[in-house]
Structure formats: structure tokens, C-alpha cells
Design an enzyme around this catalytic site. Structure first.
Site, short mmCIF file in Angstrom:
data_model
loop_
_atom_site.label_atom_id
_atom_site.label_comp_id
_atom_site.label_asym_id
_atom_site.label_seq_id
_atom_site.Cartn_x
_atom_site.Cartn_y
_atom_site.Cartn_z
CD GLU A 119 -2.95 0.45 -0.13
OE1 GLU A 119 -3.34 1.48 -0.68
OE2 GLU A 119 -3.12 -0.70 -0.60
CB SER A 205 17.60 -8.18 -9.63
OG SER A 205 16.69 -7.59 -8.75
CG HIS A 341 6.59 -10.56 -10.38
ND1 HIS A 341 7.27 -11.70 -10.03
CD2 HIS A 341 7.51 -9.62 -10.65
CE1 HIS A 341 8.58 -11.46 -10.09
NE2 HIS A 341 8.75 -10.21 -10.46
CB SER A 342 6.94 -6.76 -8.13
OG SER A 342 6.82 -6.12 -9.39
C1 LIG Z 1 18.20 -13.37 -15.73
C2 LIG Z 1 16.89 -12.68 -15.50
N1 LIG Z 1 15.92 -12.77 -16.43
C3 LIG Z 1 14.74 -12.15 -16.24
C4 LIG Z 1 14.52 -11.42 -15.11
C5 LIG Z 1 13.18 -10.72 -14.92
N2 LIG Z 1 12.40 -11.42 -13.89
C6 LIG Z 1 12.41 -11.00 -12.61
S1 LIG Z 1 11.49 -11.99 -11.62
C7 LIG Z 1 11.05 -13.00 -12.91
C8 LIG Z 1 10.17 -14.20 -12.67
C9 LIG Z 1 10.81 -15.23 -11.82
O1 LIG Z 1 9.89 -16.22 -11.46
P1 LIG Z 1 10.23 -17.33 -10.41
O2 LIG Z 1 11.67 -17.68 -10.45
O3 LIG Z 1 9.29 -18.44 -10.61
O4 LIG Z 1 9.99 -16.65 -8.98
P2 LIG Z 1 8.71 -15.93 -8.37
O5 LIG Z 1 8.74 -14.50 -8.83
O6 LIG Z 1 7.50 -16.65 -8.84
O7 LIG Z 1 8.86 -16.00 -6.90
C10 LIG Z 1 11.62 -12.54 -14.11
C11 LIG Z 1 11.43 -13.18 -15.40
C12 LIG Z 1 15.56 -11.33 -14.16
N3 LIG Z 1 15.43 -10.66 -13.02
N4 LIG Z 1 16.74 -11.98 -14.38
#
Ligand SMILES: Cc1ncc(C[n+]2csc(CCOP(=O)(O)OP(=O)(O)O)c2C)c(N)n1
Ligand SMILES: [K+]
Length: 456
Positions: A119, A205, A341-342
Site C-alpha cells: 500500500e 536480481s 508479482h511485484s
Molecule cells: C536473468 C533474468 N531474467 C529475467 C529477469 C526478470 N524477472 C524477474 S522476476 C522474474 C520471474 C521469476 O519467477 P520465479 O523464479 O518463478 O519466482 P517468483 O517471482 O514466482 O517467486 C523474471 C522473469 C531477471 N530478473 N533476471
């Protein structure tokens, strides 16, 4: 081909040794359970002598292994969604009332912080945030099985691991607001926490980079602990999502951990989505667990909404990781990402609102443990309400304090890279100072400790 091994608490760990002794035949599908009888029905078959398949037998029947013919790996569970023990014949979960209450409060605290901070981002008071709603049981339950000396590599949705390992609300808030109390000196984007002790490597990240790092760290710990038999041996716990498991780093890490016998527990949080990518598009196999067996790694799938199942699996995984001179273990913890997701995501652009509402109603690790506590007669609705109120107040208090706290000195943008600030960095500091002094209306330096003097 999924061979289960009896353990005391009937955990169905897919054992490396089990797989070895009941190996894959050359060009013939043989479900593991029927393997020994099939062998005896093949007169004339002989052992393969190729170095890459030492336990295989020759067969004259050609058949391809088909994933769809294999049964799905079962999901280990102790407690049902009403908070009752599923198998009444087994002993009760090995947890004291006090511990169970601590776990409950830790899950609750993270979830209340999540609601407030999500929030706060919407109000523009924070640049970014990520919640872990629905996954608190995985993080708190697994962290509860670790010792403070065990080393953690997390992804970013593991606030519960930090909480269970002693991270305070002040620690969380200081990092989120990048203030002078943050151990990372405000250098990371929000939720990229880190902690010196209990050991938690700072979150980064780029997905999956932590997985090979975890394997390497586990190898280093093993060598150190071998040299120092007086110290309690340590493991590495490495967390990631099923999306991150599609990165090459995941595969490299599992293979090196298996071949180098590294004491590392890989915990995959399979929450159904990697941002907008559902698991249906993420992989075609039986989740992430099926891959562990392929690497010769002991593997289990658990119900992530069941904190007892997660904790028992993690305790056993830790024991296995330290056995036989070190070995990796894979836990796939199933859950559902009930949140976006965020704060940068609107998940209703790619999934139906009703799907999420349905999941919220169906199951939740916090509600499940609460029901168990109530069934035990050690928790009540009044206590719950009072605790929630107190926690919310505590979050808001730390939030307000962290928001007004000074930012670290500008000098901290340069420190901690080299032991001493280098000549080149000194030039960069002077250049930054010149720019800030030339354009005072563009840069508000009041929040920074020591203002422009930080660059002297
Ligand atoms: C190498 C890389 N590729 C793409 C991203 C963008 N990205 C950030 S979070 C995410 C999804 C990751 O999903 P998951 O590992 O299943 O974890 P969750 O978010 O579901 O907890 C992506 C594609 C990134 N941070 N690093
Ligand atoms: K995911």
C-alpha cells in the site's frame, strides 16, 4: 522411474542410491518398482560396460522413456487444510507449542508488513515492493530447520526466511527506505535484503545466479568443516522460483553440487507463475522435482501450505545434506502466488481474478497453522485479533521511523568496493561534488547524512 525410499517419517525422498541400484535400462521403459522382476525375465541380457551407464542392462526391446507414462511425484503433507493431522497413526509433528506459535507469528508479521508496504508503494512512499503472500509457510518452515551458521542464498520472495532468522522490522524498513541504518548502506533496490549473521547473502536480481553460488559456497563450507572437526558442520540453503529453474545456472548448479557432493539444500518455491508465465508454459515435465532425480539428487515434493511438512522435509534434507561426506538435496515446495508479482505488475492482465479469489479461499499456510493451533487449544480468535493489531502498529511505527531517518552519506556510494578509496574514485567523488554544487535545484541533499560534506 520414481523410486521412493522409506524413512522414519515416511518421507518419500527419491534417493540417489535408490536410483543407482534401480537404474535405467538401455532403450526400455521400466517403471522402477517392477525393475527387478523385468531383469530376471530377460535371459541373455548382460550388463552394459560403457563408462557412462555403469549399472544399465542390455535389452532387446526398444522403448522410449515417456514422461507421461510415469506417475507424478507425490506431494508430502502432514496437516490437512483444516489443520488436522492427515495420518493419525504417525507421531504428532515434532514441534513445541512455543515453536509453533513463533512460526505462526513470524508468518503473520511478514504478511502484515506485506499489506502495509504494498500500500505504501501505491501511495508513492516507497519505490518498489514484493510480497510473499501464500509462501510464508515455505520460508518460515524451512528456515526453522536451519542453524544460524548455515548459509542462505535467497531469490527475493523469502522475507519469511529473514524473519525466522532474526531480521527485525527495523532491519526490513531500513533496507526498504535505503536509510543510514541499512547494513547494505542503501545501495540496493527495496527487498534486496542481506544479513551478516545468521548468514544471509544479499539478494541480487539477475535470476538463478545464486544457485551456482550456493553450490560453490557449500563446497567451500564442506572443505572448511573437514579441516575443523570441532565445529558443527554447516549447510547452504538456496531458494529460487520454478521460473528461475529454467535458467542454465540451475542445471549447472545441480550438476556440480551432485558431482562434487556439496552439502546444499535447493528449495524451489513453485508458485505457479513466473511473472506472467504460468507453469504450463514454463516446463513440460513433472515440475522441478523430476529434474533432481535426473541429476542423482535426493528429491522431495512438499505441500508448501503445510508448514509442518515443509519443516520436516527441511530437517531431513539438512540431515541428508551432511551425510556421506556431503550431498545435495532438492525440495520442491508447491504453492500459489496469490499476489501480483511485484508492485510493477498487474496480474489480472494475464490471469482471471476468480482464479486468485478461489485460491485465497481454498488454502493458505497462515490460516492452516492457525486452525491447527486452535485445534490444540493454544490459540483463540481474541488472541489472533489482538496480535494482528499489535503487529500492524509495530510495522507502522518502524515504517515511520525508517522513512524519516537520514540516508547514508554520499561517500557510501564509493566505499566498500576497495579496501581504501582509490585515486580514481577520489576523482569521481570530486566530479560528483562539482555537479551537485553546480545544479543545487536539481538535487535535494537534505536527506543525506552530512549533505555535500559526505564527499569531502
Ligand atoms: C536473468 C533474468 N531474467 C529475467 C529477469 C526478470 N524477472 C524477474 S522476476 C522474474 C520471474 C521469476 O519467477 P520465479 O523464479 O518463478 O519466482 P517468483 O517471482 O514466482 O517467486 C523474471 C522473469 C531477471 N530478473 N533476471
Ligand atoms: K514462480
Amino acid at each position: 522411474m520414481l523410486i521412493t525410499r522409506e524413512t522414519k517419517m515416511s518421507l518419500k525422498i527419491l534417493a540417489r542410491n535408490g536410483v543407482r541400484s534401480q537404474h535405467i535400462s538401455t532403450a526400455r521403459i521400466i517403471p522402477a518398482r517392477r525393475w527387478s522382476s523385468s531383469i530376471s525375465q530377460q535371459p541373455g541380457s548382460d550388463s552394459v560396460r560403457f563408462p557412462g551407464a555403469v549399472n544399465s542392462k542390455f535389452t532387446s526391446k526398444m522403448a522410449f522413456l515417456k514422461a507421461s507414462d510415469l506417475p507424478a511425484i507425490p506431494t508430502y503433507r502432514v496437516m490437512d487444510s483444516d489443520g488436522h493431522q492427515v495420518d493419525k497413526a504417525r507421531p504428532a509433528p515434532d514441534v513445541t507449542n512455543e515453536e509453533a506459535l513463533t512460526w505462526y507469528k513470524n508468518m503473520l508479521s511478514v504478511s502484515i508488513m506485506d499489506v502495509v508496504m504494498f500500500e505504501a508503494q501505491r501511495q508513492g512512499r516507497l519505490s518498489f515492493y514484493m510480497v510473499s503472500a501464500g509462501e510464508e509457510g515455505i520460508t518460515v518452515g524451512s528456515a526453522a530447520a536451519l542453524t544460524p551458521d548455515d548459509v542462505v542464498f535467497a531469490q527475493y520472495r523469502e522475507a519469511g526466511v529473514f524473519q525466522q532468522r532474526g531480521f527485525t522490522l527495523k532491519n526490513f524498513m531500513s533496507q526498504l527506505f535505503a536509510n543510514d541504518n541499512d547494513a547494505g548502506r542503501g545501495r540496493n533496490m527495496p527487498v534486496h535484503y542481506g544479513q551478516n549473521y545468521p548468514r544471509m547473502h544479499t539478494i541480487s536480481s539477475p535470476l538463478a545466479t545464486q544457485i551456482p553460488q550456493a553450490a560453490g559456497a557449500a563446497y567451500a563450507l564442506k572443505l572448511q568443516d573437514l579441516q575443523n572437526p570441532n565445529r558443527d558442520p554447516r549447510i547452504v540453503a538456496c531458494y529460487f522460483g520454478e521460473g528461475a529453474a529454467s535458467e542454465g545456472d540451475f542445471h549447472a548448479a545441480l550438476n556440480i553440487a551432485a558431482t562434487r557432493s556439496c552439502p546444499v539444500v535447493f528449495i524451489c518455491r513453485n508458485n505457479g507463475y513466473a511473472i506472467s508465465t504460468p507453469t504450463l508454459e514454463q516446463y513440460r515435465g513433472d515440475g522441478i522435482a523430476s529434474r533432481g532425480v535426473g541429476y542423482g539428487i535426493d528429491t522431495i515434493r512438499v505441500d508448501g501450505n503445510d508448514i509442518f511438512a515443509v519443516n520436516e522435509a527441511m530437517k531431513e534434507a539438512r540431515r541428508l545434506a551432511l551425510s556421506e561426506g556431503g550431498r545435495p538435496v532438492l525440495i520442491e515446495a508447491m504453492s500459489y502466488r496469490v499476489s501480483h508479482h511485484s508492485t510493477s505488475d498487474d496480474s489480472f492482465a494475464y490471469r482471471a481474478r476468480v482464479e486468485v479469489e478461489d485460491w485465497k479461499r481454498r488454502d493458505n499456510p497462515i490460516i492452516r497453522l492457525r486452525k491447527w493451533l486452535e485445534n490444540q487449544g493454544i490459540w483463540s480468535e481474541d488472541q489472533d485479533k489482538q496480535t494482528r493489531d499489535e503487529m500492524r502498529k509495530a510495522v507502522l511505527k518502524e515504517f515511520a521511523a525508517a522513512e524519516t531517518e537520514k540516508k547514508p552519506s554520499l561517500r557510501d556510494a564509493f566505499s566498500d568496493v576497495y579496501e581504501e578509496i582509490t585515486e580514481e574514485q577520489r576523482e569521481q567523488m570530486a566530479e560528483l561534488k562539482r555537479i551537485l554544487e553546480t545544479y543545487p535545484d536539481e538535487y535535494d541533499l537534505r536527506p543525506y547524512k552530512d549533505g555535500i560534506k559526505g564527499l569531502d
